[in-house]
Design a protein around this motif. Sequence first.
Motif, PDB file in Angstrom:
ATOM      1  N   ALA A   1       0.962  -1.259  -0.034  1.00  0.00           N
ATOM      2  CA  ALA A   1      -0.105  -0.144   0.049  1.00  0.00           C
ATOM      3  C   ALA A   1       0.952   1.140   0.134  1.00  0.00           C
ATOM      4  CB  ALA A   1      -0.938  -0.114   1.331  1.00  0.00           C
ATOM      5  N   LEU A   2       2.016   1.232   0.732  1.00  0.00           N
ATOM      6  CA  LEU A   2       2.897   2.203   0.857  1.00  0.00           C
ATOM      7  C   LEU A   2       3.444   2.612  -0.625  1.00  0.00           C
ATOM      8  CD1 LEU A   2       4.448   4.621   2.434  1.00  0.00           C
ATOM      9  CD2 LEU A   2       6.119   3.046   3.006  1.00  0.00           C
ATOM     10  N   LYS A   3       3.833   1.476  -1.112  1.00  0.00           N
ATOM     11  CA  LYS A   3       4.425   1.658  -2.684  1.00  0.00           C
ATOM     12  C   LYS A   3       3.408   2.263  -3.551  1.00  0.00           C
ATOM     13  CE  LYS A   3       8.031  -1.792  -2.372  1.00  0.00           C
ATOM     14  NZ  LYS A   3       8.261  -3.361  -2.194  1.00  0.00           N
ATOM     15  N   MET A   4       2.266   1.896  -3.570  1.00  0.00           N
ATOM     16  CA  MET A   4       1.055   2.483  -4.176  1.00  0.00           C
ATOM     17  C   MET A   4       0.964   3.798  -3.969  1.00  0.00           C
ATOM     18  SD  MET A   4      -1.774  -0.767  -4.104  1.00  0.00           S
ATOM     19  CE  MET A   4      -2.847   0.324  -4.829  1.00  0.00           C
TER      20      MET A   4
ATOM     21  N   CYS B   1      -0.247  -3.160  18.315  1.00  0.00           N
ATOM     22  CA  CYS B   1       1.223  -3.014  18.804  1.00  0.00           C
ATOM     23  C   CYS B   1       1.972  -4.152  19.353  1.00  0.00           C
ATOM     24  CB  CYS B   1       1.351  -1.939  20.031  1.00  0.00           C
ATOM     25  SG  CYS B   1       0.653  -0.225  19.724  1.00  0.00           S
ATOM     26  N   ASP B   2       1.063  -5.176  19.727  1.00  0.00           N
ATOM     27  CA  ASP B   2       1.701  -6.541  20.521  1.00  0.00           C
ATOM     28  C   ASP B   2       2.202  -7.179  18.983  1.00  0.00           C
ATOM     29  OD1 ASP B   2       1.992  -6.946  23.211  1.00  0.00           O
ATOM     30  OD2 ASP B   2      -0.108  -7.295  23.279  1.00  0.00           O
ATOM     31  N   PHE B   3       1.261  -7.410  18.287  1.00  0.00           N
ATOM     32  CA  PHE B   3       1.387  -8.464  17.328  1.00  0.00           C
ATOM     33  C   PHE B   3       1.574  -8.111  15.893  1.00  0.00           C
ATOM     34  CE2 PHE B   3      -1.362 -10.349  20.447  1.00  0.00           C
ATOM     35  CZ  PHE B   3      -0.163 -11.030  20.767  1.00  0.00           C
ATOM     36  N   ASP B   4       1.020  -6.627  15.408  1.00  0.00           N
ATOM     37  CA  ASP B   4       1.152  -6.335  14.002  1.00  0.00           C
ATOM     38  C   ASP B   4       1.733  -4.820  13.904  1.00  0.00           C
ATOM     39  OD1 ASP B   4       1.514  -6.479  11.314  1.00  0.00           O
ATOM     40  OD2 ASP B   4      -0.487  -6.675  10.814  1.00  0.00           O
ATOM     41  N   PRO B   5       2.743  -4.360  14.754  1.00  0.00           N
ATOM     42  CA  PRO B   5       3.301  -3.037  14.495  1.00  0.00           C
ATOM     43  C   PRO B   5       3.580  -2.183  13.336  1.00  0.00           C
ATOM     44  CG  PRO B   5       4.915  -4.257  15.532  1.00  0.00           C
ATOM     45  CD  PRO B   5       3.808  -5.127  15.019  1.00  0.00           C
ATOM     46  N   HIS B   6       3.789  -3.104  12.218  1.00  0.00           N
ATOM     47  CA  HIS B   6       4.207  -2.682  10.721  1.00  0.00           C
ATOM     48  C   HIS B   6       3.025  -2.195  10.091  1.00  0.00           C
ATOM     49  CE1 HIS B   6       8.511  -3.094  10.503  1.00  0.00           C
ATOM     50  NE2 HIS B   6       8.379  -4.276  11.146  1.00  0.00           N
ATOM     51  N   LEU B   7       1.775  -2.661  10.403  1.00  0.00           N
ATOM     52  CA  LEU B   7       0.590  -2.358   9.845  1.00  0.00           C
ATOM     53  C   LEU B   7       0.414  -0.831  10.266  1.00  0.00           C
ATOM     54  CD1 LEU B   7      -1.955  -3.109   8.224  1.00  0.00           C
ATOM     55  CD2 LEU B   7      -2.937  -3.410  10.208  1.00  0.00           C
ATOM     56  N   VAL B   8       0.703  -0.390  11.361  1.00  0.00           N
ATOM     57  CA  VAL B   8       0.534   0.959  11.850  1.00  0.00           C
ATOM     58  C   VAL B   8       1.549   1.895  11.299  1.00  0.00           C
ATOM     59  CG1 VAL B   8       0.413   2.510  13.907  1.00  0.00           C
ATOM     60  CG2 VAL B   8      -0.714   0.094  13.974  1.00  0.00           C
ATOM     61  N   LEU B   9       2.789   1.337  11.330  1.00  0.00           N
ATOM     62  CA  LEU B   9       3.776   2.150  10.786  1.00  0.00           C
ATOM     63  C   LEU B   9       3.799   2.323   9.334  1.00  0.00           C
ATOM     64  CD1 LEU B   9       7.089   0.637  12.272  1.00  0.00           C
ATOM     65  CD2 LEU B   9       5.737   2.272  13.208  1.00  0.00           C
ATOM     66  N   GLU B  10       3.268   1.426   8.474  1.00  0.00           N
ATOM     67  CA  GLU B  10       2.659   1.630   6.965  1.00  0.00           C
ATOM     68  C   GLU B  10       1.647   2.876   6.909  1.00  0.00           C
ATOM     69  OE1 GLU B  10       1.618  -1.819   4.954  1.00  0.00           O
ATOM     70  OE2 GLU B  10       1.711  -0.615   2.952  1.00  0.00           O
ATOM     71  N   GLY B  11       0.673   2.705   7.951  1.00  0.00           N
ATOM     72  CA  GLY B  11      -0.222   3.588   7.905  1.00  0.00           C
ATOM     73  C   GLY B  11       0.353   5.283   8.100  1.00  0.00           C
ATOM     74  N   ILE B  12       1.239   5.087   9.042  1.00  0.00           N
ATOM     75  CA  ILE B  12       2.142   6.441   9.548  1.00  0.00           C
ATOM     76  C   ILE B  12       2.749   7.145   8.170  1.00  0.00           C
ATOM     77  CG2 ILE B  12       3.966   7.387  10.621  1.00  0.00           C
ATOM     78  CD1 ILE B  12       3.042   5.445  13.002  1.00  0.00           C
TER      79      ILE B  12
ATOM     80  N   VAL C   1      -4.057   4.920  16.603  1.00  0.00           N
ATOM     81  CA  VAL C   1      -3.412   3.854  16.275  1.00  0.00           C
ATOM     82  C   VAL C   1      -4.166   3.148  14.911  1.00  0.00           C
ATOM     83  CG1 VAL C   1      -2.530   1.529  16.684  1.00  0.00           C
ATOM     84  CG2 VAL C   1      -1.771   3.409  18.145  1.00  0.00           C
ATOM     85  N   GLU C   2      -5.555   2.917  15.576  1.00  0.00           N
ATOM     86  CA  GLU C   2      -6.264   1.960  14.627  1.00  0.00           C
ATOM     87  C   GLU C   2      -6.719   2.662  13.358  1.00  0.00           C
ATOM     88  OE1 GLU C   2      -9.918   0.638  16.637  1.00  0.00           O
ATOM     89  OE2 GLU C   2     -10.692  -0.208  14.724  1.00  0.00           O
ATOM     90  N   THR C   3      -7.154   4.065  13.808  1.00  0.00           N
ATOM     91  CA  THR C   3      -7.205   4.840  12.326  1.00  0.00           C
ATOM     92  C   THR C   3      -6.120   4.708  11.422  1.00  0.00           C
ATOM     93  OG1 THR C   3      -8.306   6.754  13.989  1.00  0.00           O
ATOM     94  CG2 THR C   3      -8.163   7.081  11.643  1.00  0.00           C
ATOM     95  N   LEU C   4      -4.973   4.890  11.850  1.00  0.00           N
ATOM     96  CA  LEU C   4      -4.016   4.965  11.005  1.00  0.00           C
ATOM     97  C   LEU C   4      -3.647   3.363  10.287  1.00  0.00           C
ATOM     98  CD1 LEU C   4      -1.178   7.154  13.109  1.00  0.00           C
ATOM     99  CD2 LEU C   4      -2.279   7.489  10.723  1.00  0.00           C
ATOM    100  N   ALA C   5      -4.071   2.421  11.187  1.00  0.00           N
ATOM    101  CA  ALA C   5      -3.868   0.998  10.553  1.00  0.00           C
ATOM    102  C   ALA C   5      -4.783   0.690   9.537  1.00  0.00           C
ATOM    103  CB  ALA C   5      -4.066  -0.130  11.712  1.00  0.00           C
ATOM    104  N   ALA C   6      -5.963   1.507   9.853  1.00  0.00           N
ATOM    105  CA  ALA C   6      -7.049   1.424   8.614  1.00  0.00           C
ATOM    106  C   ALA C   6      -6.849   2.163   7.340  1.00  0.00           C
ATOM    107  CB  ALA C   6      -8.384   1.864   9.103  1.00  0.00           C
ATOM    108  N   VAL C   7      -6.050   3.132   7.370  1.00  0.00           N
ATOM    109  CA  VAL C   7      -5.587   3.909   6.161  1.00  0.00           C
ATOM    110  C   VAL C   7      -4.953   2.988   5.117  1.00  0.00           C
ATOM    111  CG1 VAL C   7      -3.892   5.493   5.254  1.00  0.00           C
ATOM    112  CG2 VAL C   7      -5.239   6.030   7.615  1.00  0.00           C
TER     113      VAL C   7
ATOM    114  N   VAL D   1      -6.213   2.380   0.942  1.00  0.00           N
ATOM    115  CA  VAL D   1      -5.028   2.704  -0.084  1.00  0.00           C
ATOM    116  C   VAL D   1      -4.890   1.315  -1.024  1.00  0.00           C
ATOM    117  CG1 VAL D   1      -2.793   3.168  -0.779  1.00  0.00           C
ATOM    118  CG2 VAL D   1      -3.934   4.623   1.076  1.00  0.00           C
ATOM    119  N   LEU D   2      -4.616   0.327  -0.306  1.00  0.00           N
ATOM    120  CA  LEU D   2      -4.575  -0.949  -1.158  1.00  0.00           C
ATOM    121  C   LEU D   2      -5.848  -1.385  -1.908  1.00  0.00           C
ATOM    122  CD1 LEU D   2      -1.862  -2.865  -1.328  1.00  0.00           C
ATOM    123  CD2 LEU D   2      -3.105  -4.218   0.416  1.00  0.00           C
ATOM    124  N   ASN D   3      -7.092  -1.209  -1.356  1.00  0.00           N
ATOM    125  CA  ASN D   3      -8.285  -1.730  -1.912  1.00  0.00           C
ATOM    126  C   ASN D   3      -9.225  -0.693  -2.273  1.00  0.00           C
ATOM    127  OD1 ASN D   3      -7.545  -4.360  -0.993  1.00  0.00           O
ATOM    128  ND2 ASN D   3      -7.950  -3.788   1.009  1.00  0.00           N
ATOM    129  N   GLY D   4      -8.733   0.414  -2.047  1.00  0.00           N
ATOM    130  CA  GLY D   4      -9.848   1.641  -2.763  1.00  0.00           C
ATOM    131  C   GLY D   4     -10.901   1.982  -1.461  1.00  0.00           C
TER     132      GLY D   4
END
Lengths: 175, 447
Positions: B39-42, B105-116, B222-228, B232-235
């Motif tokens: 999604a970040l690349k897109m 944060c415990d299991f998938d922090p990169h999802l949030v970082l990608e949203g960031i 955090v969850e808002t950013l994770a949803a971004v 982006v990926l799916n529209g």
Amino acid sequence: MAWIVKPSATTTIPRRDKPYLTDKMKKHYRAEIIPRYERPQGALMPILHDVQHDHGHIPYQAMVEIAQLLEIHPADVLDTVSFYEEYTTEPVGKYVVGVCQSIACEVCGHQTILDHLRRKLEIEPHETTKDGRFTLLAMECLGACEGAPCALVNGDRHDNLTIESLDALLDALPD
Amino acid sequence: MPVTEPVLCHRIPTPPWGDPADRHLVTYDEYVKSGGYQALKMALDMKPAEIVDAVKESQLRGRGGAGFPCGLKWTFLPEPDGGRRYLAVNCDEAEPGTFKDRLLCDFDPHLVLEGIAITCHACRLDTAYFFIRGEYHHQAETVQRAIDEAYEAGIFGNKKGILGKGDLSIECYLHRGAGAYICGEETGLLEAVEGKRGWPRVKPPFPAVSGLFGRPTIVNNVETLAAVTPIVLNGAEWFTKMGCDSSIGGPPSYGPKLMGVSGHVNKPGVYEVDLGIPLRKLVDDFAGGMRGGKAYKGAIAGGVSMGILGPDQFDAEMDFDIGRKYDVMGLGTACPTIFDEDTDMVAVARNIARFFKNESCGQCTPCREGAQWIYKLLCRIESGEATSKDLDLLLEIAGSMGIMPGTTICGLADGNNWAVRTIVNKYRSEFESRVKPYFVPVTMGAG
């Protein structure tokens, strides 16, 4: 929140010759932490976390040293220290046991856990045992309501506590 | 279309798709292998304004409690003027009953970082502060490790642009809080990042115009950013197929939502569900039903400050309309705490009042003093010492504190106000049976 009431005009702060912030720490803060923030005071909380972790409290002398490092007033440091509950001006015990007392834990039996700890450690919440081994805290929500009742022991969270699991946990702590 | 496959919990095994026992920290390598950072690349191939438009079209509403439209918040930013612009990531999550951000944060922090990273690109922000609450020691470590991995991968701190593309170099720093609920309030959070006590600021100016160090700042949960990231990926259209429309003509509640169920249920935990799911369905189908087969008595709507859903509101739909339809303040964090028939609601009210008494920052008098009074009154009612007059006094004090009556700077007192008022109003008989009658002395006129 804590408000510090003390006779400021007559208080002398305990001092020691050895500084709390070593040259190595100062170098690290100047190179790594302070540049992260537009103003140096931004680095205050990370530095306070280090001091609290290393010394079990934040001595007044350390506050003065931090103020000098960040070029702010010592009063600004005290202002921040006195506001946040994780920072203490008195030493805490070697093990800080923080029992969650918020809503999910209360309806799932936190009182049993807290009462057991009061009897076992012979202290009330927010006191430290005479040997300096344990500090007991009653904390607000730890964000682990699915594991109620829960407690933090020196930063490690333990869920679904019972008197037995708590005893096993505390007895296994190294001296 | 309901949520048919996990979105935010894509890599976190969550019922009904996976077994929570299989959960583990998703590292950078594993994240990339399972389609991460696509999604970040897109996004980097899109114009920033296109991403903002996509998030606006998705009608993503903030997941931190207020439900403010995320895309709209982003448009409040002024044009870049060459100075620094900030993103403050709100992971304070100290609202009692709330533990959904911890899962990410415990299991998938990169999802949030990608949203960031996507948000920074879309809004032209150059520095992100990941504010995490002090009690999350372990989570601070996992997030810091993920940030380090992202730095190594050239996502952050890359002078040639994000992943070597574009002209924006972003920095991401973890900033740990130190045990103050009020730092979850957006301007309190900004004060904490500046190293001061977390006293909320008077608004306006809003953070988008003058936030951290007086510069434009976006504060997102955090969850808002994770949803971004999946938007982006799916529209945007894909996102609006989940969740529900408003049944009362208000703005819609689209998308999946993490809901953390706690209290007297068999399987407490975080579940990813459609916004608009009835509370009964959430409890019965996901959380394993009521513990011990007991009857439902009430539930905290979503964090204690939102108030309580009464005994006849078990079928309440968990969407952003909940406030207007069921006499609570709002959906909040959508993490309900369920109470069974044996729960003493006076004790619940006392517990919540104690929380607000402890966490009032002390800046505004109505909240600082009012919270103490409310707690003392509730203790008195619980012990059976109070009279019916105290019950009226309790409601009067509660109703006079907060932004809505216009007496405080931030909404903490509104939380106290709504929690106490809704519990007393919806369980009035329970409170009345605990107080002594108050007799008004009447003297006969001597003529």
